[in-house]
Design a protein around this motif. Sequence first.
Motif, PDB file in Angstrom:
ATOM      1  N   SER A 197     -16.443 -15.264  -5.697  1.00 25.29           N
ATOM      2  CA  SER A 197     -15.590 -14.708  -4.642  1.00 25.29           C
ATOM      3  C   SER A 197     -15.270 -13.247  -4.931  1.00 25.29           C
ATOM      4  O   SER A 197     -14.977 -12.870  -6.067  1.00 25.29           O
ATOM      5  N   GLU A 198     -15.312 -12.432  -3.901  1.00 26.69           N
ATOM      6  CA  GLU A 198     -14.958 -11.011  -4.042  1.00 26.69           C
ATOM      7  C   GLU A 198     -13.449 -10.809  -4.085  1.00 26.69           C
ATOM      8  O   GLU A 198     -12.988  -9.691  -4.311  1.00 26.69           O
ATOM      9  N   GLY A 283      -5.465  -7.947   2.731  1.00 25.66           N
ATOM     10  CA  GLY A 283      -4.748  -9.171   2.386  1.00 25.66           C
ATOM     11  C   GLY A 283      -5.175 -10.330   3.269  1.00 25.66           C
ATOM     12  O   GLY A 283      -5.359 -11.462   2.795  1.00 25.66           O
ATOM     13  N   PHE A 284      -5.343 -10.062   4.572  1.00 22.58           N
ATOM     14  CA  PHE A 284      -5.861 -11.094   5.477  1.00 22.58           C
ATOM     15  C   PHE A 284      -7.263 -11.528   5.050  1.00 22.58           C
ATOM     16  O   PHE A 284      -7.616 -12.711   5.136  1.00 22.58           O
ATOM     17  N   ARG A 285      -8.065 -10.577   4.576  1.00 23.19           N
ATOM     18  CA  ARG A 285      -9.426 -10.899   4.134  1.00 23.19           C
ATOM     19  C   ARG A 285      -9.391 -11.827   2.915  1.00 23.19           C
ATOM     20  O   ARG A 285     -10.199 -12.758   2.810  1.00 23.19           O
ATOM     21  N   VAL A 286      -8.454 -11.584   1.988  1.00 23.39           N
ATOM     22  CA  VAL A 286      -8.306 -12.460   0.824  1.00 23.39           C
ATOM     23  C   VAL A 286      -7.937 -13.868   1.278  1.00 23.39           C
ATOM     24  O   VAL A 286      -8.504 -14.864   0.804  1.00 23.39           O
ATOM     25  N   LEU A 287      -6.986 -13.977   2.203  1.00 18.61           N
ATOM     26  CA  LEU A 287      -6.581 -15.287   2.710  1.00 18.61           C
ATOM     27  C   LEU A 287      -7.745 -16.000   3.389  1.00 18.61           C
ATOM     28  O   LEU A 287      -7.932 -17.210   3.216  1.00 18.61           O
ATOM     29  N   TYR A 288      -8.532 -15.260   4.143  1.00 16.24           N
ATOM     30  CA  TYR A 288      -9.671 -15.848   4.847  1.00 16.24           C
ATOM     31  C   TYR A 288     -10.706 -16.353   3.846  1.00 16.24           C
ATOM     32  O   TYR A 288     -11.296 -17.425   4.022  1.00 16.24           O
ATOM     33  N   ASP A 289     -10.926 -15.589   2.787  1.00 17.17           N
ATOM     34  CA  ASP A 289     -11.864 -15.986   1.734  1.00 17.17           C
ATOM     35  C   ASP A 289     -11.374 -17.257   1.042  1.00 17.17           C
ATOM     36  O   ASP A 289     -12.125 -18.218   0.849  1.00 17.17           O
ATOM     37  N   PHE A 290     -10.096 -17.269   0.680  1.00 13.02           N
ATOM     38  CA  PHE A 290      -9.523 -18.453   0.036  1.00 13.02           C
ATOM     39  C   PHE A 290      -9.410 -19.632   1.000  1.00 13.02           C
ATOM     40  O   PHE A 290      -9.201 -20.766   0.577  1.00 13.02           O
ATOM     41  N   GLY A 291      -9.545 -19.358   2.289  1.00 10.74           N
ATOM     42  CA  GLY A 291      -9.404 -20.412   3.289  1.00 10.74           C
ATOM     43  C   GLY A 291     -10.566 -21.373   3.316  1.00 10.74           C
ATOM     44  O   GLY A 291     -10.501 -22.397   4.007  1.00 10.74           O
ATOM     45  N   THR A 296     -12.649 -26.787   1.081  1.00 12.83           N
ATOM     46  CA  THR A 296     -11.207 -26.961   1.280  1.00 12.83           C
ATOM     47  C   THR A 296     -10.528 -25.600   1.185  1.00 12.83           C
ATOM     48  O   THR A 296     -11.173 -24.589   0.899  1.00 12.83           O
ATOM     49  N   THR A 297      -9.245 -25.571   1.476  1.00  8.90           N
ATOM     50  CA  THR A 297      -8.488 -24.326   1.351  1.00  8.90           C
ATOM     51  C   THR A 297      -7.897 -24.224  -0.047  1.00  8.90           C
ATOM     52  O   THR A 297      -7.732 -25.221  -0.742  1.00  8.90           O
ATOM     53  N   VAL A 298      -7.601 -23.004  -0.446  1.00  7.26           N
ATOM     54  CA  VAL A 298      -7.006 -22.739  -1.751  1.00  7.26           C
ATOM     55  C   VAL A 298      -5.592 -22.224  -1.548  1.00  7.26           C
ATOM     56  O   VAL A 298      -5.348 -21.389  -0.673  1.00  7.26           O
ATOM     57  N   VAL A 420     -10.216 -26.922   7.528  1.00 12.60           N
ATOM     58  CA  VAL A 420     -10.555 -25.574   7.070  1.00 12.60           C
ATOM     59  C   VAL A 420     -10.846 -24.662   8.251  1.00 12.60           C
ATOM     60  O   VAL A 420     -10.354 -23.520   8.315  1.00 12.60           O
ATOM     61  N   GLU A 421     -11.636 -25.146   9.208  1.00 15.63           N
ATOM     62  CA  GLU A 421     -12.035 -24.313  10.343  1.00 15.63           C
ATOM     63  C   GLU A 421     -10.822 -23.893  11.176  1.00 15.63           C
ATOM     64  O   GLU A 421     -10.694 -22.717  11.564  1.00 15.63           O
ATOM     65  N   ASP A 422      -9.935 -24.845  11.451  1.00 19.61           N
ATOM     66  CA  ASP A 422      -8.752 -24.509  12.249  1.00 19.61           C
ATOM     67  C   ASP A 422      -7.852 -23.516  11.515  1.00 19.61           C
ATOM     68  O   ASP A 422      -7.308 -22.586  12.126  1.00 19.61           O
ATOM     69  N   TYR A 423      -7.673 -23.733  10.216  1.00 17.45           N
ATOM     70  CA  TYR A 423      -6.810 -22.839   9.446  1.00 17.45           C
ATOM     71  C   TYR A 423      -7.371 -21.422   9.426  1.00 17.45           C
ATOM     72  O   TYR A 423      -6.632 -20.445   9.605  1.00 17.45           O
TER      73      TYR A 423
END
Length: 446
Positions: A197-198, A283-291, A296-298, A420-423
């Motif tokens: 993960s970046e 920050g949104f990009r980090v959340l999307y990556d972890f999503g 599953t989500t992190v 995951v997709e909905d989140y």
Amino acid sequence: MLVPATMWKLYNTLTALLLAGIASLLSFNAMFNILDHEGRCTTQHLTYMCGLYADGKVQGPLCEAMCSKQLTVHSCLSNRPEKHVLHVSWEQRGPWDTSRDQPDVILKFVSSWYETVNQPQPLPDTNLNHSFLIERQAHYICMENFQSDGSCHSFGLRTVLYADGDSDGKVSQSEFSNMYSLLMQQEFFTLLALNSSESTLDMFGYCGGFYAVQKIEHTCDKIFGRNDHILDVLPPIFTDNINEMLVPMLNKYSEYSAEYLYRNFQQVRIPDWQERVDFITQGFRVLYDFGSQYGTTVRCCDSHLGNYGITDSGRVKYIDMDAVLSTKAASLLLNNTQCETDEDCEIPDYDDCSSKCDTNLGRCRDVMKQNDLHNFCTVTLPHVLLEESVVQDLAVDKKLVKELWQLVVECRRLPLYTTVEDYREKSIQYVWNKFDRIVRDFESVQ
């Protein structure tokens, strides 16, 4: 009323006291640096680990460099008994070392490694396939966290390659014990699992119980936070306990001492509006990556500005993985917790991951109160963009402030999507797109 001469004498006295105090701090810092290079934080575990390496009891791709004379320990970033963090660099590096472009790295060691690696092991058995054993252990630990058989199978195979510390094509019993003890540490496991993960720190290898990660120069609490100015002035070598003693001590002399030191000995630079917007966007990009990790989500259960860092290239990364775990693992942990009230339903020390108590069953529910997007919207975004001091210092337009506050409220009310997709799409991407549109539309009319 003081006459000018008296005022000048008082000014000189205060200045002398201030300079004397600074000199004392510098002297103490010099003494502390000596302890830093000779005390337990830098040498005790490091020397012992290198002794084990010399005896052939531990291996790892970093052992040669870590135990060579080329290693330079610059400072202790933490000397707490349970975790040691060192800022180091080394000159000679081999072709195995992916940190060749990172002259400075962070070495981490968790003392619980001793307990795991020293557990009684069966007598050596040449018939045991330790490569298979570590693959199955890695798969099992991964399944406990992510519950994705296909992804965890791949993780197990990758761990076998990583466990072969001396690169001889097979995993020995000592290499099995060493890797298993590392996998039992939440941060190491998460870093290894998410190393592609970046949004996470790059991990460069390990030696025994030590592992090396990318050094991030800039933490976001230092960039976007303006609290505890005196702590920004003091060298980073001071521990938390020392800071807790120094601040009250200085406040006894003058409530302006910290501000005076801050303005005169620290180059103050307030990030402009675009820098703040760029951070929130990343920050949104980090959340999307972890999503979406392993299906599953992190969850980041200790999410705050201090756990975000910015690389020299401007990339935002999440830098503290101690409390990062999958949503499935966090929910299972909560659901196995007995409770009487909602206050009992928090993952220990990390109230960002909490649920409500089912008083009929006496157990915590497995649905958390909020997700990482809720936390980011209600805590991080307002702190960086909407605090009164930021709005005033940067003269932010009131209409823009109002629209962003409306977005914060809307984000807070979004449901806890379970897939995951909905989140990712209905929560993170939706808020991210709307944030971009608000900022872009406002810029277009300026």
